[in-house]
Design an enzyme around this catalytic site. Structure first.
Site, PDB file in Angstrom:
ATOM      1  N   GLU A 116      36.414  47.419  36.258  1.00  0.00           N
ATOM      2  CA  GLU A 116      35.784  46.528  35.228  1.00  0.00           C
ATOM      3  C   GLU A 116      34.269  46.877  35.323  1.00  0.00           C
ATOM      4  O   GLU A 116      33.519  46.850  34.003  1.00  0.00           O
ATOM      5  CB  GLU A 116      36.001  45.241  35.566  1.00  0.00           C
ATOM      6  N   LYS A 168      47.564  37.912  37.666  1.00  0.00           N
ATOM      7  CA  LYS A 168      46.702  38.993  38.303  1.00  0.00           C
ATOM      8  C   LYS A 168      46.556  38.737  39.686  1.00  0.00           C
ATOM      9  O   LYS A 168      46.180  39.719  40.336  1.00  0.00           O
ATOM     10  CB  LYS A 168      45.319  38.877  37.278  1.00  0.00           C
ATOM     11  N   ASP A 189      41.138  44.717  28.802  1.00  0.00           N
ATOM     12  CA  ASP A 189      40.741  44.122  29.861  1.00  0.00           C
ATOM     13  C   ASP A 189      41.696  42.994  30.053  1.00  0.00           C
ATOM     14  O   ASP A 189      41.879  42.069  29.508  1.00  0.00           O
ATOM     15  CB  ASP A 189      39.390  43.326  29.490  1.00  0.00           C
TER      16      ASP A 189
END
Lengths: 196, 605
Positions: free
Chosen positions: B152, B73, B11
């Site tokens: 996700e 990100k 993740d």
């Protein structure tokens, strides 16, 4: 048809029948062998998985036993910090100073008990070189007085537990005065909350 | 056997990242960082000498080092360049991400003791092709073959064990440290499809902390007339605020304590104040309001009514706040599913996907478990479990029992199945008798009872007299003949009757203990005969009568009181005896080793 011929014929059919039966049985054996191999494989796999899980489990357990005191000590750290902070003060009043001396001893006793469980206090002083592996820079000071990357203020000490850092010392660090931002648009893009 | 290939699940978050893998036993495990934490900050820095610093350490030196990159990100898939002065080089966002991934790969390899070559990496559902491609490239620069990029929310659904077989609509609510996402997922025809997403790129738990920090500052100013703005004080405020927020997820009120927070005119200033959940809600209601709109928008975009949702999943650490849970519940009409750690769910889901690709999952041999506890009835009609529910079969368990009365010639083994503590409330499976027990005092014979369940669920119960080696057994083939509904009902019954059952069990145990004492005392008295002091004899007999009366009248209160008195007295006597060496032997005191070990088989003659 002679008896002999009949006899031969009978023998031939019997042989054929036996052969067919042998073939059938051989096929059966092959099938069973394959099945047995498959079971054997599955069984060995399960045994191996069990063995691996057992090893992992033992490793995990050791790990938890080794660090079992950490969550508790982490809860104590804020109190220890303040305690440490207060007893470092020097007071002019001799009565107050006597009290502080007593408290210094109490702090020592507390620390000794925690040290026997695996805690290590690493004292950080002004003038030490900043080390991100054991310290947390909370604030910077733009100065020429000392080398850049030197500790110029200490809020609390570093605490380690056996081989693990559990709380880095929170410090103020010197930075080259030339890097001081002149205006707001030069401020590095850092969200203060990210520094928690 | 060679070690199997491991495909890790990563993740890769904006503020924090997590890596997990599937263990040999099928459990998914989060791999801890070298500092022993489950998550690592997504931060990379370069020191003036060019050395790379990662994770926690990088975060700790961020304010002193302009060559620190955080929240990369937010820039992945763009042309932004990060200028690193130490190396005199510009980095693309994927190159920076690769450094984070490389660090995680490295500590995962050290932890697992084997090389890792493949990974599944998660991305937000709203990421476009360029962002996905850049994430994949980042993995490859780090030396990982990215076998799949998954969304996700899909990973979260996998972590919750949702499979592709059932057609369902799911809302995934993700409130992390600094970002907020809502996704509507549709599962069906063997695929997961994200049909709508909405969110707020700059809303997270840190905003809730900031409100508390502000409140503390104002309180101190109000109380002490002191404005505290220095960084060290702010750092302590932030720590106190985060702790208060976490406390208020469990409690209705928390104390914020900041001793020696600053210096005033008359010496040090200490602050202590109470923050209630209600006040906290009031301070942060505008933040909560910002959560509502994206939920509404996602549902509208997906053309899904809240009543059409089958599941609501919460991920991200900030969903631990009760106010957030309540809001989601209010808006969707569904109690949210909270069974997986919200910080780890996405990474766990990625690891599950990795295991599926590696072929581990279809390899799993499905093992059966016993749906209900199996046991036998012991003294006082108590159910004594031998094999507890959810034990994986085949299995064997044994325990040693004894007799309940003197010279008991036989024991009855009565086998029950169920969760209630009193045997009769459970399902009777069968019974048999083991006889030929040699005459002996109660508690002396040793009877070994063994339960064996084979792979088909067939239960064999054996009782063996360890003194005579005589044994008897019964085979029960219908133990798994209960339907799912019956099993559920029995488990539920046990839950409902828990309190009353426990009281009954406690009373029976009291009675058993009392009877044991009576037996011991009477036995001692008759053995000692005339040697006992008359007063002592009278006192003992009186006690026995009292105990018997209490048992008769089922007066458990008196029984408990008398027993505890008796036990204290026995303890005292023992101490006195030890002190005096060979003193006046008070034979009425039962010896310790006779008191414990209270498992006696029931005798029903």
């Amino acid at each position: 048809m002679s008896d002999e011929k009949k006899h031969v014929e009978k023998e031939v059919t019997l042989k054929k029948r036996h052969l067919a039966k042998i073939q059938k049985l051989e096929a059966e054996i092959e099938k069973l062998k394959a099945e047995s191999a498959e079971w054997h494989n599955k069984y060995m796999r399960v045994l191996a998985d069990m063995d691996n899980a057992r090893k992992q489990n033992a490793k995990d357990q050791q790990y938890y036993i080794k660090y079992r005191a950490v969550p508790f000590i982490e809860k104590l750290l804020p109190a220890l910090d303040i305690f440490n902070h207060v007893i470092r003060e020097e007071q002019e009043d001799p009565v107050l100073n006597n009290y502080l001396t007593g408290f210094r001893f109490v702090y020592g006793q507390l620390l000794e008990a925690l040290t026997s469980e695996g805690l290590q206090e690493v004292v950080v002083k002004v003038g030490d070189k900043f080390d991100e592996n054991t310290m947390h820079a909370v604030e910077v000071k733009y100065t020429e007085e000392v080398e850049p990357n030197t500790v110029v203020g200490v809020r609390n000490n570093t605490f380690k537990f056996i081989d693990r850092l559990i709380r880095p010392a929170q410090v103020m660090v010197s930075t080259n005065i030339k890097d001081e931002p002149k205006s707001d648009d030069n401020v590095p893009e850092i969200n203060p909350a990210d520094l928690n | 056997m060679a070690k199997k290939e491991i495909i890790i699940g990563i993740d890769l978050g904006t503020t924090n990242s997590v890596v997990s893998y599937r263990q040999a036993d099928g459990q998914i495990k989060v791999i801890p960082t070298p500092e022993g934490k489950p998550t690592t900050p997504s931060v990379v820095a370069f020191k003036p000498d060019g050395e790379q610093v990662n994770g926690e350490a990088a975060k700790r030196q961020a304010v002193t080092n302009p060559d620190t990159v955080m929240s990369v990100k937010r820039h992945i898939g763009t042309n932004k360049k990060f200028k690193i002065n130490a190396l005199k080089k510009e980095f693309t966002p994927e190159e920076i991400s690769a450094r984070i991934l490389g660090y995680m790969k490295d500590y995962a390899e050290k932890n697992l003791g084997q090389a890792i070559k493949k990974a599944v990496i998660t991305v937000p559902a709203y990421f476009n092709d360029a962002q996905r491609q850049a994430t994949k490239v980042a993995g490859e620069i780090a030396g990982l073959e990215v076998v799949r990029i998954i969304n996700e929310p899909t990973a979260a659904a996998l972590a919750y064990g949702l499979d592709k077989e059932h057609d369902e609509k799911i809302l995934v609510f993700d409130l992390g440290g600094g970002t907020f996402d809502v996704s509507i997922l549709e599962i069906g025809d063997g695929t997961f499809e994200v049909i709508a997403t909405a969110g707020d790129n700059h809303l997270g738990g840190d905003d809730w902390d900031a409100e508390i920090v502000e409140w503390i500052k104002q309180e101190i100013e109000r109380e002490h007339g002191l404005k505290l703005n220095d960084k060290m004080a702010m750092q302590r405020f932030r720590e106190a605020a985060e702790k208060a927020k976490i406390d208020l997820s469990q409690m209705l009120e928390t104390t914020i304590s900041l001793p020696f927070i600053g210096m005033g005119a008359s010496g040090p200033i200490s602050y202590e104040g109470k923050l209630t959940r209600a006040k906290f809600l009031d301070l942060t209601k505008h933040l909560l309001a910002r959560v509502e709109e994206p939920i509404r928008r996602a549902l509208a975009d997906a053309k899904v009514k809240s009543s059409d949702l089958n599941q609501v999943i919460l991920i991200g650490g900030s969903t631990r706040m009760p106010a957030v849970q309540d809001l989601v519940k209010k808006m969707t009409g569904k109690a949210p599913n909270l069974s997986v750690n919200p910080d780890e769910a996405v990474s766990i889901g990625a690891a599950i996907q990795g295991a599926v690709i590696a072929g581990d999952v279809k390899d799993v041999v499905l093992l059966d478990v016993t749906p209900l506890t199996l046991g036998i009835e012991t003294m006082g009609e108590v159910m004594t479990p031998l094999i507890t529910r959810n034990t994986t079969i085949p299995t064997t368990k044994s325990q040693i029992f004894s007799t309940a009365a003197d010279n008991q010639p036989s024991v009855d083994i009565v086998v029950y199945q169920g969760e209630r503590p009193m045997a009769r409330d459970n399902k009777l499976l069968g019974h048999f008798r083991l006889d030929g027990i040699k005459p002996a005092r109660r508690g002396q014979p040793r009877i070994e009872v063994t339960f064996d369940i084979d792979v088909n669920g067939i239960v064999k119960v054996t009782a063996k007299d360890l003194d005579t080696q005589k044994e008897q057994h019964i085979t029960i083939t219908n133990s798994s003949g209960l339907s799912k509904e019956e099993i559920d009902r029995m488990v539920k019954d046990a839950e409902e009757h828990k309190e009353a059952d426990e009281l009954r069990k406690k009373n029976v145990e009291l009675k058993n203990r009392a009877e044991q004492y009576i037996n011991e005392i009477e036995h001692s008295l008759s053995e000692a005969g005339d040697k006992v002091d008359a007063n002592q004899k009278e006192a003992s007999e009186k006690l026995v009568t009292e105990l018997k009366e209490a048992i008769e009248k089922e007066d458990y209160e008196t029984l408990e009181k008398r027993l505890s008195e008796l036990e204290q007295m026995a303890q005292m006597m023992q101490n006195m005896q030890q002190g005096q060496g060979e003193a006046t032997a008070s034979t009425e005191t039962p010896k310790d080793d006779d008191i414990i070990d209270a498992d006696f088989t029931n005798k029903k003659d």
